[in-house]
Design an enzyme around this catalytic site. Structure first.
Site, PDB file in Angstrom:
ATOM      1  N   GLN A   1     -13.945   2.855   2.695  1.00 36.28           N
ATOM      2  CA  GLN A   1     -13.462   2.354   1.402  1.00 36.28           C
ATOM      3  C   GLN A   1     -13.250   3.551   0.487  1.00 36.28           C
ATOM      4  O   GLN A   1     -14.158   4.375   0.319  1.00 36.28           O
ATOM      5  CB  GLN A   1     -14.466   1.367   0.774  1.00 36.28           C
ATOM      6  CG  GLN A   1     -13.924   0.741  -0.505  1.00 36.28           C
ATOM      7  CD  GLN A   1     -14.854  -0.309  -1.105  1.00 36.28           C
ATOM      8  OE1 GLN A   1     -15.999  -0.457  -0.677  1.00 36.28           O
ATOM      9  NE2 GLN A   1     -14.367  -1.026  -2.100  1.00 36.28           N
TER      10      GLN A   1
ATOM     11  N   ASP B   1       0.866  -1.180   0.000  1.00 35.56           N
ATOM     12  CA  ASP B   1       0.000   0.000   0.000  1.00 35.56           C
ATOM     13  C   ASP B   1       0.904   1.232   0.000  1.00 35.56           C
ATOM     14  O   ASP B   1       1.876   1.317   0.752  1.00 35.56           O
ATOM     15  CB  ASP B   1      -0.885  -0.013   1.259  1.00 35.56           C
ATOM     16  CG  ASP B   1      -1.967   1.050   1.213  1.00 35.56           C
ATOM     17  OD1 ASP B   1      -3.147   0.683   1.264  1.00 35.56           O
ATOM     18  OD2 ASP B   1      -1.634   2.259   1.140  1.00 35.56           O
ATOM     19  N   ILE B   2       0.553   2.179  -0.878  1.00 36.70           N
ATOM     20  CA  ILE B   2       1.384   3.379  -1.029  1.00 36.70           C
ATOM     21  C   ILE B   2       1.527   4.132   0.297  1.00 36.70           C
ATOM     22  O   ILE B   2       2.557   4.752   0.556  1.00 36.70           O
ATOM     23  CB  ILE B   2       0.804   4.298  -2.153  1.00 36.70           C
ATOM     24  CG1 ILE B   2       1.846   5.241  -2.703  1.00 36.70           C
ATOM     25  CG2 ILE B   2      -0.444   5.030  -1.710  1.00 36.70           C
ATOM     26  CD1 ILE B   2       2.774   4.586  -3.671  1.00 36.70           C
TER      27      ILE B   2
ATOM     28  N   ASN C   1     -12.531  -2.913   3.913  1.00 40.19           N
ATOM     29  CA  ASN C   1     -13.531  -1.846   4.011  1.00 40.19           C
ATOM     30  C   ASN C   1     -14.527  -1.956   2.868  1.00 40.19           C
ATOM     31  O   ASN C   1     -14.136  -2.169   1.715  1.00 40.19           O
ATOM     32  CB  ASN C   1     -12.840  -0.487   3.948  1.00 40.19           C
ATOM     33  CG  ASN C   1     -11.854  -0.281   5.090  1.00 40.19           C
ATOM     34  OD1 ASN C   1     -12.067  -0.798   6.188  1.00 40.19           O
ATOM     35  ND2 ASN C   1     -10.786   0.463   4.842  1.00 40.19           N
TER      36      ASN C   1
ATOM     37  N   HIS D   1     -10.462  -5.121  -1.788  1.00 39.02           N
ATOM     38  CA  HIS D   1      -9.081  -5.381  -1.354  1.00 39.02           C
ATOM     39  C   HIS D   1      -9.024  -5.649   0.133  1.00 39.02           C
ATOM     40  O   HIS D   1      -9.891  -5.223   0.891  1.00 39.02           O
ATOM     41  CB  HIS D   1      -8.181  -4.196  -1.709  1.00 39.02           C
ATOM     42  CG  HIS D   1      -8.709  -2.877  -1.228  1.00 39.02           C
ATOM     43  ND1 HIS D   1      -9.658  -2.170  -1.920  1.00 39.02           N
ATOM     44  CD2 HIS D   1      -8.451  -2.164  -0.105  1.00 39.02           C
ATOM     45  CE1 HIS D   1      -9.952  -1.056  -1.252  1.00 39.02           C
ATOM     46  NE2 HIS D   1      -9.245  -1.037  -0.147  1.00 39.02           N
ATOM     47  N   PHE D   2      -7.981  -6.334   0.529  1.00 40.45           N
ATOM     48  CA  PHE D   2      -7.740  -6.652   1.933  1.00 40.45           C
ATOM     49  C   PHE D   2      -6.425  -6.007   2.340  1.00 40.45           C
ATOM     50  O   PHE D   2      -5.405  -6.197   1.686  1.00 40.45           O
ATOM     51  CB  PHE D   2      -7.688  -8.177   2.138  1.00 40.45           C
ATOM     52  CG  PHE D   2      -9.003  -8.812   1.788  1.00 40.45           C
ATOM     53  CD1 PHE D   2      -9.983  -8.972   2.751  1.00 40.45           C
ATOM     54  CD2 PHE D   2      -9.288  -9.170   0.474  1.00 40.45           C
ATOM     55  CE1 PHE D   2     -11.227  -9.509   2.421  1.00 40.45           C
ATOM     56  CE2 PHE D   2     -10.524  -9.701   0.131  1.00 40.45           C
ATOM     57  CZ  PHE D   2     -11.496  -9.869   1.111  1.00 40.45           C
ATOM     58  N   HIS D   3      -6.505  -5.237   3.427  1.00 38.72           N
ATOM     59  CA  HIS D   3      -5.299  -4.632   3.995  1.00 38.72           C
ATOM     60  C   HIS D   3      -4.664  -5.630   4.960  1.00 38.72           C
ATOM     61  O   HIS D   3      -5.343  -6.127   5.869  1.00 38.72           O
ATOM     62  CB  HIS D   3      -5.654  -3.387   4.821  1.00 38.72           C
ATOM     63  CG  HIS D   3      -6.209  -2.240   4.061  1.00 38.72           C
ATOM     64  ND1 HIS D   3      -5.445  -1.168   3.667  1.00 38.72           N
ATOM     65  CD2 HIS D   3      -7.474  -1.960   3.636  1.00 38.72           C
ATOM     66  CE1 HIS D   3      -6.204  -0.284   3.044  1.00 38.72           C
ATOM     67  NE2 HIS D   3      -7.451  -0.743   3.008  1.00 38.72           N
TER      68      HIS D   3
HETATM   69  P1  5GP Z   1      -9.423   1.762   1.260  1.00 41.65           P
HETATM   70  O1  5GP Z   1      -9.421   3.139   1.866  1.00 41.65           O
HETATM   71  O2  5GP Z   1     -10.286   1.729   0.002  1.00 41.65           O
HETATM   72  O3  5GP Z   1      -9.729   0.653   2.209  1.00 41.65           O
HETATM   73  O4  5GP Z   1      -7.927   1.495   0.822  1.00 41.65           O
HETATM   74  C1  5GP Z   1      -7.385   1.954  -0.371  1.00 41.65           C
HETATM   75  C2  5GP Z   1      -5.889   1.957  -0.199  1.00 41.65           C
HETATM   76  O5  5GP Z   1      -5.291   2.054  -1.464  1.00 41.65           O
HETATM   77  C3  5GP Z   1      -5.353   3.106   0.645  1.00 41.65           C
HETATM   78  O6  5GP Z   1      -4.739   2.590   1.825  1.00 41.65           O
HETATM   79  C4  5GP Z   1      -4.361   3.804  -0.272  1.00 41.65           C
HETATM   80  O7  5GP Z   1      -3.171   4.193   0.384  1.00 41.65           O
HETATM   81  C5  5GP Z   1      -4.095   2.752  -1.326  1.00 41.65           C
HETATM   82  N1  5GP Z   1      -3.776   3.298  -2.648  1.00 41.65           N
HETATM   83  C6  5GP Z   1      -4.474   4.246  -3.310  1.00 41.65           C
HETATM   84  N2  5GP Z   1      -3.896   4.473  -4.507  1.00 41.65           N
HETATM   85  C7  5GP Z   1      -2.814   3.650  -4.585  1.00 41.65           C
HETATM   86  C8  5GP Z   1      -1.826   3.436  -5.588  1.00 41.65           C
HETATM   87  O8  5GP Z   1      -1.819   4.046  -6.667  1.00 41.65           O
HETATM   88  N3  5GP Z   1      -0.879   2.501  -5.320  1.00 41.65           N
HETATM   89  C9  5GP Z   1      -0.850   1.817  -4.140  1.00 41.65           C
HETATM   90  N4  5GP Z   1       0.123   0.919  -3.979  1.00 41.65           N
HETATM   91  N5  5GP Z   1      -1.773   1.993  -3.182  1.00 41.65           N
HETATM   92  C10 5GP Z   1      -2.739   2.908  -3.404  1.00 41.65           C
END
Ligand code: 5GP
Ligand code: ZN
Length: 143
Positions: free
Chosen positions: A94, A30-31, A87, A100-102
């Protein structure tokens, strides 16, 4: 899905730091790196959220998670725990609508990740628990 950033990561149009990949899933850093090693596991097929998984697809995706989790755990002796978070919906944090799974390795209590579960049990009696459980049960699909 033209506008999906995770589909673009799968196709290679957006680069990522891949830690695992096969025909079903891709796992990459995750970035945000909430903690070092914070990894996302995504199905290669675009599904927006958990509600769109059928049981076969879920079996395939979930089957990959433990070995990815073990690899993350082994990468640092400082990892003492791991939160796995999924999420669904904007309200539930989300922000990318490709399921996706963190996998968030945990180092200390104040390592950058936190979760809070309010305990409302004092406001519940038997009837209230029963009524909620019953209402959910009624909505359950057959298989
Ligand atoms: P959410 O908030 O939907 O549960 O998680 C989305 C995740 O995707 C966030 O933790 C965010 O840092 C990650 N993310 C968003 N854009 C990118 C990207 O371009 N590359 C990577 N590796 N992660 C990303
Ligand atoms: Zn997608």
């Amino acid at each position: 899905m033209n506008d999906c950033i995770f589909c673009k990561i799968i196709s290679g149009d957006i680069p990522s730091y891949t830690v695992y990949e096969d025909d079903v899933v891709k796992a990459f850093l995750d970035i945000s790196q909430t903690t070092p090693g914070h990894t996302l596991v995504i199905p290669k097929k675009h599904v927006p959220n958990i509600y769109e998984y059928d049981s076969e697809f879920a079996s395939q995706v979930f089957a990959r998670i433990p070995k990815i989790a073990r690899a993350i755990r082994k990468f640092s002796p400082d990892i003492k725990g791991m939160n796995i978070v999924n999420n669904n919906g904007e309200l539930a944090y989300q922000s990318v609508f490709h399921s996706h799974f963190h996998l968030i390795p945990r180092y200390t209590k104040d390592d950058g990740f936190s979760m809070h579960f309010t305990d409302n049990s004092s406001k519940y009696d038997n009837a209230k628990y029963e009524s909620i459980a019953h209402a959910i049960k009624e909505q359950m699909e057959e298989s």
